[in-house]
Design a protein around this motif. Structure first.
Motif, PDB file in Angstrom:
ATOM      1  N   UNK A   1     -28.493   6.298  28.062  1.00  0.00           N
ATOM      2  CA  UNK A   1     -28.310   6.648  29.472  1.00  0.00           C
ATOM      3  C   UNK A   1     -27.860   5.464  30.319  1.00  0.00           C
ATOM      4  N   UNK A   2     -27.933   4.251  29.762  1.00  0.00           N
ATOM      5  CA  UNK A   2     -27.576   3.063  30.547  1.00  0.00           C
ATOM      6  C   UNK A   2     -26.605   2.137  29.824  1.00  0.00           C
ATOM      7  N   UNK A   3     -26.603   2.147  28.497  1.00  0.00           N
ATOM      8  CA  UNK A   3     -25.893   1.132  27.726  1.00  0.00           C
ATOM      9  C   UNK A   3     -24.572   1.659  27.188  1.00  0.00           C
ATOM     10  N   UNK A   4     -23.506   0.872  27.377  1.00  0.00           N
ATOM     11  CA  UNK A   4     -22.227   1.164  26.732  1.00  0.00           C
ATOM     12  C   UNK A   4     -22.290   0.747  25.268  1.00  0.00           C
ATOM     13  N   UNK A   5     -21.484   1.422  24.443  1.00  0.00           N
ATOM     14  CA  UNK A   5     -21.390   1.080  23.027  1.00  0.00           C
ATOM     15  C   UNK A   5     -19.980   0.574  22.738  1.00  0.00           C
ATOM     16  N   UNK A   6     -19.897  -0.624  22.178  1.00  0.00           N
ATOM     17  CA  UNK A   6     -18.615  -1.209  21.799  1.00  0.00           C
ATOM     18  C   UNK A   6     -18.380  -0.925  20.315  1.00  0.00           C
ATOM     19  N   UNK A   7     -17.265  -0.227  20.018  1.00  0.00           N
ATOM     20  CA  UNK A   7     -17.009   0.243  18.660  1.00  0.00           C
ATOM     21  C   UNK A   7     -15.684  -0.322  18.159  1.00  0.00           C
ATOM     22  N   UNK A   8     -15.720  -0.853  16.950  1.00  0.00           N
ATOM     23  CA  UNK A   8     -14.518  -1.277  16.245  1.00  0.00           C
ATOM     24  C   UNK A   8     -14.228  -0.222  15.180  1.00  0.00           C
ATOM     25  N   UNK A   9     -13.035   0.392  15.213  1.00  0.00           N
ATOM     26  CA  UNK A   9     -12.744   1.452  14.257  1.00  0.00           C
ATOM     27  C   UNK A   9     -11.291   1.383  13.792  1.00  0.00           C
ATOM     28  N   UNK A  10     -11.055   2.053  12.680  1.00  0.00           N
ATOM     29  CA  UNK A  10      -9.744   2.023  12.040  1.00  0.00           C
ATOM     30  C   UNK A  10      -9.460   3.410  11.468  1.00  0.00           C
ATOM     31  N   UNK A  11      -8.311   3.988  11.810  1.00  0.00           N
ATOM     32  CA  UNK A  11      -7.885   5.281  11.286  1.00  0.00           C
ATOM     33  C   UNK A  11      -6.564   5.078  10.551  1.00  0.00           C
ATOM     34  N   UNK A  12      -6.520   5.472   9.288  1.00  0.00           N
ATOM     35  CA  UNK A  12      -5.319   5.265   8.479  1.00  0.00           C
ATOM     36  C   UNK A  12      -4.951   6.561   7.773  1.00  0.00           C
ATOM     37  N   UNK A  13      -3.721   6.970   7.927  1.00  0.00           N
ATOM     38  CA  UNK A  13      -3.181   8.131   7.227  1.00  0.00           C
ATOM     39  C   UNK A  13      -2.127   7.622   6.259  1.00  0.00           C
ATOM     40  N   UNK A  14      -2.322   7.934   4.975  1.00  0.00           N
ATOM     41  CA  UNK A  14      -1.447   7.352   3.962  1.00  0.00           C
ATOM     42  C   UNK A  14      -1.116   8.392   2.908  1.00  0.00           C
ATOM     43  N   UNK A  15       0.169   8.550   2.629  1.00  0.00           N
ATOM     44  CA  UNK A  15       0.603   9.381   1.508  1.00  0.00           C
ATOM     45  C   UNK A  15       0.694   8.499   0.271  1.00  0.00           C
ATOM     46  N   UNK A  16       0.484   9.086  -0.864  1.00  0.00           N
ATOM     47  CA  UNK A  16       0.473   8.335  -2.118  1.00  0.00           C
ATOM     48  C   UNK A  16       1.464   8.942  -3.110  1.00  0.00           C
ATOM     49  N   UNK A  17       2.765   8.733  -2.876  1.00  0.00           N
ATOM     50  CA  UNK A  17       3.749   9.256  -3.817  1.00  0.00           C
ATOM     51  C   UNK A  17       3.762   8.449  -5.109  1.00  0.00           C
ATOM     52  N   UNK A  18       4.303   9.027  -6.160  1.00  0.00           N
ATOM     53  CA  UNK A  18       4.421   8.333  -7.439  1.00  0.00           C
ATOM     54  C   UNK A  18       5.456   7.238  -7.332  1.00  0.00           C
ATOM     55  N   UNK A  19       5.069   6.012  -7.665  1.00  0.00           N
ATOM     56  CA  UNK A  19       6.004   4.888  -7.592  1.00  0.00           C
ATOM     57  C   UNK A  19       6.994   4.989  -8.742  1.00  0.00           C
ATOM     58  N   UNK A  20       8.271   5.029  -8.385  1.00  0.00           N
ATOM     59  CA  UNK A  20       9.301   5.091  -9.403  1.00  0.00           C
ATOM     60  C   UNK A  20      10.363   4.049  -9.109  1.00  0.00           C
ATOM     61  N   UNK A  21      10.861   3.425 -10.140  1.00  0.00           N
ATOM     62  CA  UNK A  21      11.892   2.405 -10.012  1.00  0.00           C
ATOM     63  C   UNK A  21      13.169   2.926 -10.649  1.00  0.00           C
ATOM     64  N   UNK A  22      14.252   2.897  -9.876  1.00  0.00           N
ATOM     65  CA  UNK A  22      15.531   3.375 -10.402  1.00  0.00           C
ATOM     66  C   UNK A  22      16.084   2.337 -11.354  1.00  0.00           C
ATOM     67  N   UNK A  23      16.079   2.669 -12.654  1.00  0.00           N
ATOM     68  CA  UNK A  23      16.585   1.741 -13.659  1.00  0.00           C
ATOM     69  C   UNK A  23      16.948   2.538 -14.897  1.00  0.00           C
ATOM     70  N   UNK A  24      17.740   1.940 -15.752  1.00  0.00           N
ATOM     71  CA  UNK A  24      18.122   2.601 -16.985  1.00  0.00           C
ATOM     72  C   UNK A  24      16.929   2.643 -17.941  1.00  0.00           C
ATOM     73  N   UNK A  25      16.814   3.699 -18.712  1.00  0.00           N
ATOM     74  CA  UNK A  25      15.687   3.795 -19.643  1.00  0.00           C
ATOM     75  C   UNK A  25      15.696   2.654 -20.645  1.00  0.00           C
ATOM     76  N   UNK A  26      14.534   2.088 -20.853  1.00  0.00           N
ATOM     77  CA  UNK A  26      14.385   1.039 -21.849  1.00  0.00           C
ATOM     78  C   UNK A  26      14.587  -0.357 -21.336  1.00  0.00           C
ATOM     79  N   UNK A  27      15.133  -0.523 -20.133  1.00  0.00           N
ATOM     80  CA  UNK A  27      15.406  -1.866 -19.649  1.00  0.00           C
ATOM     81  C   UNK A  27      14.164  -2.534 -19.079  1.00  0.00           C
ATOM     82  N   UNK A  28      13.396  -1.813 -18.285  1.00  0.00           N
ATOM     83  CA  UNK A  28      12.259  -2.438 -17.620  1.00  0.00           C
ATOM     84  C   UNK A  28      10.950  -1.773 -18.005  1.00  0.00           C
ATOM     85  N   UNK A  29      10.957  -0.993 -19.048  1.00  0.00           N
ATOM     86  CA  UNK A  29       9.737  -0.290 -19.453  1.00  0.00           C
ATOM     87  C   UNK A  29       8.639  -1.263 -19.829  1.00  0.00           C
TER      88      UNK A  29
END
Length: 213
Positions: free
Chosen positions: A105-133
């Motif tokens: 009823x009298x005291x303010x609250x100081x809040x530190x917060x973090x909101x993160x929205x992240x998609x997680x697609x499959x990491x793919x590297x464009x390269x010829x097969x067998x070169x960087x496997x």
């Protein structure tokens, strides 16, 4: 050739990291106030990270809730000091993150917060097969491990920052209480000394009753 493959992998990782949207804020919640923040999710299955810690005010606690676009409560808590959550967004739309300071009823609250929205697609590297496997997989694993270690360090920094802030607030409050206690004690000593002088002066100067015979 290996250098080009490494550069291509780093570019793909940076492009994937570009899908992350984060908001790190510090806010103050007044007594009996409900304060809400919102984050948009563009695709079902995205990850939502939500972290908060009460830095100052009262007993360092706050009520909170997290709702999806259909007003369904995903997370809630009462008198919580901190929290670190990861959710999967199954509904596209606007998610709300609300803090409520009804218990104070009298005291303010100081809040530190973090909101993160992240998609997680499959990491793919464009390269010829067998070169960087033989080189891509170990490099990807190293990058993922480094990312995990950085997130762990970030959480640890948040934890120590919160502990430092709370400790400073506690020391400041204790210092203020000791100061006013010393002031009251000094006033009490002065008051007792004045009272004693007054009593002694009255005792030696007051004349007794005289009777005539």
């Amino acid at each position: 050739m290996l250098l080009l493959n490494v550069l291509a992998l780093c570019a793909s990782l940076l492009a994937a990291a570009g899908h992350a949207r984060a908001v790190a804020l510090t806010t103050s919640v007044s007594p009996n106030e409900r304060l809400c923040f919102y984050a948009d999710v563009d695709k079902a299955g995205e990850k939502i990270g939500f972290y908060f810690a009460v830095q100052a005010g009262g007993s360092f606690d706050i009520d909170f809730d997290v709702k999806d676009p259909n007003e369904k409560i995903l997370l809630d808590g009462q008198r919580e000091r901190s929290g670190d959550y990861v959710l999967t967004a199954n509904t596209v739309g606007e998610y709300s993150f609300c803090f409520e300071n009804d218990m104070s009823t009298l005291t303010d609250k100081l809040i530190d917060f973090d909101i993160m929205v992240e998609s997680e697609p499959r990491r793919e590297v464009a390269a010829k097969p067998g070169q960087v496997a033989d080189h891509t997989s170990p490099l990807e694993e190293s990058v993922y491990r480094l990312s995990s270690m950085l997130m762990s360090i970030k959480r640890t920094q948040r934890y120590f920052h919160t502990r430092e802030t709370r400790g400073f607030s506690l020391v400041k409050s204790t210092q203020s209480r000791l100061f006013w206690y010393a002031v009251c004690e000094s006033l009490a000593v002065v008051g007792m000394a004045v009272l004693q002088v007054y009593v002694l002066q009255t005792f030696f100067t007051k004349t007794g009753r005289r009777y005539k015979v």
